[in-house]
Design an enzyme around this catalytic site. Sequence first.
Site, mmCIF file in Angstrom:
data_model
loop_
_atom_site.group_PDB
_atom_site.id
_atom_site.type_symbol
_atom_site.label_atom_id
_atom_site.label_comp_id
_atom_site.label_asym_id
_atom_site.label_seq_id
_atom_site.Cartn_x
_atom_site.Cartn_y
_atom_site.Cartn_z
ATOM 1 N N ASN A 42 -20.475 6.534 -15.460
ATOM 2 C CA ASN A 42 -20.722 5.346 -16.278
ATOM 3 C C ASN A 42 -22.197 5.274 -16.660
ATOM 4 O O ASN A 42 -23.082 5.584 -15.864
ATOM 5 C CB ASN A 42 -20.240 4.053 -15.597
ATOM 6 C CG ASN A 42 -20.737 3.855 -14.189
ATOM 7 O OD1 ASN A 42 -20.981 4.810 -13.457
ATOM 8 N ND2 ASN A 42 -20.880 2.603 -13.800
ATOM 9 N N CYS A 53 -17.783 3.613 -19.810
ATOM 10 C CA CYS A 53 -17.182 3.990 -18.523
ATOM 11 C C CYS A 53 -17.177 5.506 -18.321
ATOM 12 O O CYS A 53 -17.182 6.288 -19.283
ATOM 13 C CB CYS A 53 -15.733 3.514 -18.460
ATOM 14 S SG CYS A 53 -15.539 1.737 -18.488
ATOM 15 N N GLU A 55 -14.690 7.384 -17.376
ATOM 16 C CA GLU A 55 -13.490 8.056 -17.900
ATOM 17 C C GLU A 55 -13.670 8.436 -19.370
ATOM 18 O O GLU A 55 -13.344 9.552 -19.793
ATOM 19 C CB GLU A 55 -12.256 7.149 -17.797
ATOM 20 C CG GLU A 55 -11.890 6.724 -16.387
ATOM 21 C CD GLU A 55 -12.498 5.396 -15.975
ATOM 22 O OE1 GLU A 55 -13.712 5.199 -16.167
ATOM 23 O OE2 GLU A 55 -11.750 4.557 -15.448
HETATM 24 N N1 THU Z 1 -16.452 1.309 -14.870
HETATM 25 C C1 THU Z 1 -16.099 2.614 -15.060
HETATM 26 O O1 THU Z 1 -16.933 3.467 -15.371
HETATM 27 N N2 THU Z 1 -14.784 2.937 -14.895
HETATM 28 C C2 THU Z 1 -13.824 2.095 -14.418
HETATM 29 O O2 THU Z 1 -12.679 2.501 -14.247
HETATM 30 C C3 THU Z 1 -14.165 0.705 -14.124
HETATM 31 C C4 THU Z 1 -15.504 0.260 -14.581
HETATM 32 C C5 THU Z 1 -17.883 0.965 -14.987
HETATM 33 C C6 THU Z 1 -18.300 0.190 -16.190
HETATM 34 C C7 THU Z 1 -19.563 -0.479 -15.681
HETATM 35 O O3 THU Z 1 -20.640 0.428 -15.810
HETATM 36 C C8 THU Z 1 -19.296 -0.712 -14.204
HETATM 37 O O4 THU Z 1 -18.254 0.179 -13.860
HETATM 38 C C9 THU Z 1 -18.896 -2.134 -13.848
HETATM 39 O O5 THU Z 1 -17.867 -2.584 -14.649
#
Ligand code: THU
Length: 132
Positions: A42, A53, A55
């Site tokens: 992220n 994110c 993913e």
């Molecule tokens: N986040 C992800 O990268 N993947 C997920 O499946 C859930 C949330 C990140 C986005 C943000 O940088 C942090 O987690 C908090 O939401």
Amino acid sequence: MVKKDIIAAAYAALEHAYAPYSQFRVGACVVTKDNRLFVGTNVENVSYGLSCCAERNALFAGISAGVKKGEFCMLAVVSEKKQAPAPCGACRQVMCELMDPNAQIIMVGAEEEYSMTVRDLLPFAFDEEDMQ
Ligand code: THU
């Protein structure tokens, strides 16, 4: 490709997380049917809505390297917290766009692990058929 190797690659990517606002580090690793691996983490922004994110960053890395729609067959998303991270709605929509509907999404936390298909993660998805 062995599941534990994909999870290990996702945890390695998590070490590069840029998450100064949430302090929530996430790693992802996606694998193609011909065994190519792409990782993402992220990446946040002070203008919070611009954050992306792990993913989506992994999937976009694959597409940027030449992977075609439907060639991704498995994605692991990992967190250091007890709970396994559930992909957000935006990531589910991107998974539906780019991954095989039967591809497995493996969600891993320190104390739990789940696995679901892309189709099951986003039932009744908006897709190309809706545009006909
Ligand atoms: N986040 C992800 O990268 N993947 C997920 O499946 C859930 C949330 C990140 C986005 C943000 O940088 C942090 O987690 C908090 O939401």
